[in-house]
Design a protein around this motif. Structure first.
Motif, short mmCIF file in Angstrom:
data_model
loop_
_atom_site.label_atom_id
_atom_site.label_comp_id
_atom_site.label_asym_id
_atom_site.label_seq_id
_atom_site.Cartn_x
_atom_site.Cartn_y
_atom_site.Cartn_z
N VAL A 79 11.14 17.06 67.02
CA VAL A 79 11.58 15.87 66.30
C VAL A 79 12.87 16.22 65.56
O VAL A 79 13.06 17.37 65.15
N ASN A 80 13.74 15.25 65.41
CA ASN A 80 14.99 15.52 64.70
C ASN A 80 15.26 14.44 63.64
O ASN A 80 14.55 13.44 63.55
N SER A 81 16.27 14.69 62.85
CA SER A 81 16.56 13.78 61.74
C SER A 81 17.11 12.44 62.20
O SER A 81 17.05 11.46 61.46
N SER A 82 17.63 12.36 63.43
CA SER A 82 18.04 11.06 63.96
C SER A 82 16.83 10.15 64.13
O SER A 82 16.90 8.94 63.85
N GLN A 83 15.72 10.72 64.56
CA GLN A 83 14.50 9.93 64.71
C GLN A 83 13.98 9.47 63.36
O GLN A 83 13.47 8.35 63.23
N ALA A 84 14.11 10.33 62.35
CA ALA A 84 13.70 9.93 61.00
C ALA A 84 14.60 8.80 60.49
O ALA A 84 14.13 7.87 59.82
N ALA A 85 15.90 8.87 60.81
CA ALA A 85 16.83 7.81 60.39
C ALA A 85 16.48 6.49 61.08
O ALA A 85 16.46 5.42 60.44
N ALA A 86 16.21 6.55 62.37
CA ALA A 86 15.86 5.34 63.11
C ALA A 86 14.56 4.74 62.61
O ALA A 86 14.43 3.51 62.48
N ALA A 87 13.58 5.60 62.30
CA ALA A 87 12.31 5.11 61.78
C ALA A 87 12.51 4.41 60.44
O ALA A 87 11.89 3.38 60.16
N HIS A 88 13.38 4.97 59.61
CA HIS A 88 13.66 4.35 58.31
C HIS A 88 14.28 2.97 58.49
O HIS A 88 13.84 1.99 57.86
#
Length: 353
Positions: free
Chosen positions: A85-94
């Motif tokens: 998992v990467n921080s882009s996925q965390a950004a998209a989830a947000h």
């Protein structure tokens, strides 16, 4: 912290077997660029073979998880027992929490940024394709081809009212040649021009840890974070209530660890990821009889000292105890570099300083 357990228990089993899942950083922990950190691949294969799943959680948003996975397999990591998992996925989830499906979002950074937005049901738009139609937000992540024009566009969009999400604020990125500018350095350029501040989702913020734990299906007491950055991996783990293993194979050095504030002190320390296979013990639990004096004159007497892992913990425990008691700790850079050499940290973990 849940990692502070008895000495008898610490000496009885490898560190990895005390947890049901591992959240592991990549850059500086598993690899540096195209090269694996010595011992990391073998350690990971042993851990997953023993039934402990791993989620690789990285602030580096430049590549898609599938590309990172291909890189890991080429390095020799076993094909099963882990995910990325990467921080882009965390950004998209947000963003998906308050933006409707199909909403246009400007994607700045590597391919991983646009892919994560697509997976979350949003519509990624590159700077070159913005046109006249507005975007609701902009996600800024690391990319090796990010240009001045793209950074300027982030500033223009933010000043125009778009929601600004930064995948992470890491100032540097470890490479086989040394430290390179990280996403935080590029975000700082936009901040300087706009005086705005982004919403940050990467480590040390909790979003990426939460996403990784959801993949593992583990509770807080049963999850261990492995990382090489005190200000992201370790401080983030502490804030999230997770135990952590700090490895000296990446960005932070022994002196950084010795002078770490309490909020950024790990549960365990090791030269590299192979510390997962050793009976771990915490510098927090070190006893006075295992401490060494941290003075330039004492360094000469370390050659005949006990096993390196124990000595490493003793050095760290001594520095922490002294600082907590208000006593001075030697700040001589040469002394700390000599300590690193005596502990085998420079030649094994940091060929390029």
């Amino acid at each position: 912290m849940t990692g502070e357990i008895t000495t008898t228990s610490l000496e009885a089993e490898p560190l990895s077997t005390r947890y049901r899942g591992l959240i592991c950083d990549l850059d500086g922990v598993v690899y540096r660029g195209a090269t694996a950190v010595p011992g990391a691949v073998e350690t990971l294969n042993r851990v997953t073979a023993d039934g402990v799943p791993v989620v690789f959680a990285t602030n580096n948003a430049s590549r898609a998880p599938e590309d990172v996975g291909d890189h890991l397999r080429k390095l020799g990591v076993a094909p099963q027992g882990w995910s990325v998992v990467n921080s882009s996925q965390a950004a998209a989830a947000h963003l998906s929490e308050f933006l409707g499906r199909g909403t246009r979002v400007c994607a700045v950074g590597g391919p991983g940024v646009a892919q994560a937005l697509t997976e979350a049901g949003l519509t990624p738009v590159r700077v070159a394709d913005l046109g006249e139609e507005p975007v609701a937000a902009v996600v800024q992540g690391l990319g090796t081809d990010v240009t001045w024009s793209e950074l300027a566009a982030v500033g223009y969009l933010v000043q125009g009212g778009a929601t600004w999400v930064a995948t992470n604020l890491d100032l540097t990125l470890p490479t086989p040649y040394g430290q390179a500018p990280g996403n935080g350095a590029l975000v700082a350029l936009v901040q300087t021009a706009t005086s705005a501040s982004p919403h940050v989702v990467g480590k040390p913020r909790p979003a990426l840890f939460d996403l990784a734990r959801s993949r593992l299906g583990t509770g807080l007491p049963h999850t261990l974070v492995c990382g090489d950055r005190l200000d992201t991996d370790i401080e983030g783990a502490n804030s999230a209530g997770l135990d952590s293993l700090f490895v000296l194979s990446g960005a932070s050095r022994l002196r950084d660890l010795a002078f770490a504030e309490r909020s950024a002190r790990p549960t365990y320390v090791a030269a590299d990821l192979s510390g997962l296979l050793a009976p771990g013990s915490s510098p927090r639990a070190a006893v006075p009889g295992h401490l060494v004096e941290l003075t330039p004159g004492a360094v000469a007497h370390l050659a005949d000292a006990r096993e390196n892992g124990e000595l490493l913990r003793s050095v760290v425990a001594t520095a922490w105890a002294a600082r907590d008691e208000g006593r001075a700790v030697c700040d001589d850079a040469g002394m700390w570099e000599t300590l690193e050499r005596r502990l085998g940290l420079v030649t094994r973990s940091r060929p390029h300083s």
